[in-house]
Design a protein around this motif. Sequence first.
Motif, PDB file in Angstrom:
ATOM      1  N   CYS A   1       0.868  -1.177   0.000  1.00 34.35           N
ATOM      2  CA  CYS A   1       0.000   0.000   0.000  1.00 34.35           C
ATOM      3  C   CYS A   1       0.911   1.235   0.000  1.00 34.35           C
ATOM      4  O   CYS A   1       2.121   1.107   0.191  1.00 34.35           O
ATOM      5  N   PRO A   2       0.368   2.437  -0.180  1.00 35.19           N
ATOM      6  CA  PRO A   2       1.249   3.612  -0.183  1.00 35.19           C
ATOM      7  C   PRO A   2       1.884   3.877   1.170  1.00 35.19           C
ATOM      8  O   PRO A   2       2.983   4.438   1.242  1.00 35.19           O
ATOM      9  N   GLY A   3       1.228   3.469   2.275  1.00 38.46           N
ATOM     10  CA  GLY A   3       1.770   3.750   3.601  1.00 38.46           C
ATOM     11  C   GLY A   3       1.911   5.251   3.829  1.00 38.46           C
ATOM     12  O   GLY A   3       1.241   6.069   3.200  1.00 38.46           O
TER      13      GLY A   3
ATOM     14  N   CYS B   1      -1.046   7.859   3.362  1.00 37.78           N
ATOM     15  CA  CYS B   1      -2.197   7.378   4.126  1.00 37.78           C
ATOM     16  C   CYS B   1      -2.039   7.757   5.595  1.00 37.78           C
ATOM     17  O   CYS B   1      -0.976   7.546   6.193  1.00 37.78           O
TER      18      CYS B   1
ATOM     19  N   SER C   1      -3.161   6.382   8.174  1.00 43.36           N
ATOM     20  CA  SER C   1      -2.977   5.250   9.097  1.00 43.36           C
ATOM     21  C   SER C   1      -1.580   4.666   9.029  1.00 43.36           C
ATOM     22  O   SER C   1      -1.229   3.805   9.830  1.00 43.36           O
ATOM     23  N   GLY C   2      -0.777   5.093   8.053  1.00 46.75           N
ATOM     24  CA  GLY C   2       0.536   4.489   7.855  1.00 46.75           C
ATOM     25  C   GLY C   2       1.627   5.167   8.659  1.00 46.75           C
ATOM     26  O   GLY C   2       1.586   6.377   8.902  1.00 46.75           O
TER      27      GLY C   2
ATOM     28  N   SER D   1       2.581  -4.017   4.373  1.00 52.34           N
ATOM     29  CA  SER D   1       1.372  -3.291   4.746  1.00 52.34           C
ATOM     30  C   SER D   1       1.718  -2.173   5.732  1.00 52.34           C
ATOM     31  O   SER D   1       2.386  -2.426   6.740  1.00 52.34           O
ATOM     32  N   GLY D   2       1.232  -0.980   5.448  1.00 52.65           N
ATOM     33  CA  GLY D   2       1.553   0.175   6.292  1.00 52.65           C
ATOM     34  C   GLY D   2       0.903   0.128   7.655  1.00 52.65           C
ATOM     35  O   GLY D   2       1.277   0.868   8.562  1.00 52.65           O
ATOM     36  N   CYS D   3      -0.093  -0.737   7.833  1.00 50.89           N
ATOM     37  CA  CYS D   3      -0.736  -0.943   9.125  1.00 50.89           C
ATOM     38  C   CYS D   3      -1.507  -2.267   9.033  1.00 50.89           C
ATOM     39  O   CYS D   3      -1.566  -2.866   7.958  1.00 50.89           O
TER      40      CYS D   3
ATOM     41  N   LYS E   1      -4.420  -3.047   8.612  1.00 51.13           N
ATOM     42  CA  LYS E   1      -5.616  -3.140   7.762  1.00 51.13           C
ATOM     43  C   LYS E   1      -5.368  -3.928   6.488  1.00 51.13           C
ATOM     44  O   LYS E   1      -6.284  -4.518   5.930  1.00 51.13           O
ATOM     45  N   GLY E   2      -4.147  -3.911   5.980  1.00 47.51           N
ATOM     46  CA  GLY E   2      -3.814  -4.760   4.827  1.00 47.51           C
ATOM     47  C   GLY E   2      -4.539  -4.400   3.549  1.00 47.51           C
ATOM     48  O   GLY E   2      -4.865  -5.287   2.742  1.00 47.51           O
ATOM     49  N   CYS E   3      -4.780  -3.113   3.301  1.00 46.78           N
ATOM     50  CA  CYS E   3      -5.592  -2.692   2.144  1.00 46.78           C
ATOM     51  C   CYS E   3      -5.079  -3.235   0.811  1.00 46.78           C
ATOM     52  O   CYS E   3      -5.868  -3.593  -0.059  1.00 46.78           O
TER      53      CYS E   3
HETATM   54  S1  SF4 Z   1      -2.909  -0.765   5.006  1.00 42.74           S
HETATM   55 FE1  SF4 Z   1      -3.007   0.910   6.492  1.00 42.74          FE
HETATM   56  S2  SF4 Z   1      -1.344   2.292   5.872  1.00 42.74           S
HETATM   57 FE2  SF4 Z   1      -1.753   0.962   4.121  1.00 42.74          FE
HETATM   58  S3  SF4 Z   1      -3.240   2.098   2.865  1.00 42.74           S
HETATM   59 FE3  SF4 Z   1      -4.406   0.719   4.229  1.00 42.74          FE
HETATM   60  S4  SF4 Z   1      -4.914   2.006   5.988  1.00 42.74           S
HETATM   61 FE4  SF4 Z   1      -3.235   3.022   4.886  1.00 42.74          FE
END
Ligand code: SF4
Length: 456
Positions: free
Chosen positions: A331-333, A337, A339-340, A368-370, A372-374
Amino acid sequence: MPQITPSPFRRGHCPSAGTPMESGDGLLSRVNLLGGRLDVSQLIDLADWAEELGAPTLEITSRGKLQVRGLSAQSETLFTRKLVAAGLARETAAAEAARHVICSVAADIDPKALHAPYAIAQQLDTQLSTTPALWKLPSKFLICIDGGGGDLAYKSADIRVDAISSAKGIAYRIALAGSRQSAVPLGYCQVQSCIDVIALLAKEFLSINEQRREKATRIKQLLNDDTFALFKTSVSDLLISVTPINTERTSAKLLGQQVGWFGFAPPFGVMSSDTARGLARLATAHGHYKFRVSPEKVIFIPGGLSDLSAPLEALGMIVTNGDPRLSLVACPGAPACLSGSTATRSLALTLAEHIPDLFDGELRTHFSGCPKGCAHPQASPITIVAQQGKFDVIVNDRATPLNENKRVAQNLSTEELAMRLSTLSNTLQQARRDDESLSDCIARLDIEQLKIKLNT
Ligand code: SF4
């Protein structure tokens, strides 16, 4: 006609034109390219609009849509108007948000595919976006129509239909809540019944969900013996009896010069506006005016082509199937984002460069930046989850694992992460059997032994 207008700027939903989502760098919108169809001129327009109205990048999503980031409330409205005027989005936000269909984008040019499902996807897409009763389907609801070439076999969907061959001809296998392997099979139907079957199942989902106090957003949340029987009954008149022949097909090599197309992939599915315009110029210079954009984040130029590897590589594209960058999903992290806490993509590229034996183009590693694993909601052989600048390593599970035992290392600094991944790479190379893929190898390793190796 009921008016269902999704509230703008919601988080935790699938954004679409007119229903953007907040992110760390502003609003985020997505362009739904049904069947991945994208003209050269449309790519240029999207690159220009992204640059003019938001961040100058286009990102391919895991549903094969093009995502634009960094929009403001005003510029998102303008962006949506442009999409509608160009025929790239429906008139209303509610109708656009109701487009839940993906299909095999290159089945008509793939010799391994059994059936080209684009016409079915088109009709279904129209039905979904013009039937207000179906606008109540949750935004993450996914209907997958796989032409049998293996390209979307991995995709987990609420309703999936897969082309199969039988002594009676081509038919579709219907299944609920999963990938081709994991979805619960419901039966078979004729090609011409697919649209009715899918619409009936979608309506049954809404009917079952209506009775529940806690509303489900995916079929798997409400699937049990009783509801399965209801789903089956809803389509029983359209089920047929067939015996599939050789349904197990694996995805062909997609990149480079193939029969029917030239395939390439932007790293992480991301291209700058400049790169997108460069791709459009390159295709045009070779007499090609159409692209297909796939949920695998691969772009196809259909037709018999000369070797475009060199100019595509010059534009930063991946053109060979073993490229280490194909192992990476991220993800962009941060900072894009909210949340990252980590710039996931640059970390992934650095690690891939330093540990090439692990990142072999086959073994999928999800950064994954957090939790959530988007970028990849499903399980991966390796998932690295960032939290407050530290990292956990999870094997054969998701960013938030279903089984906590799969979290094999925790709370690592960047340096510790690099060392543990090197250890993992060495372990896999030693344990690997002849001709065994790294994914298969990691799936077979004893998890407790692996933890000991990684943490001592
Ligand atoms: S996984 Fe977390 S950090 Fe990555 S895009 Fe989703 S919400 Fe943002």
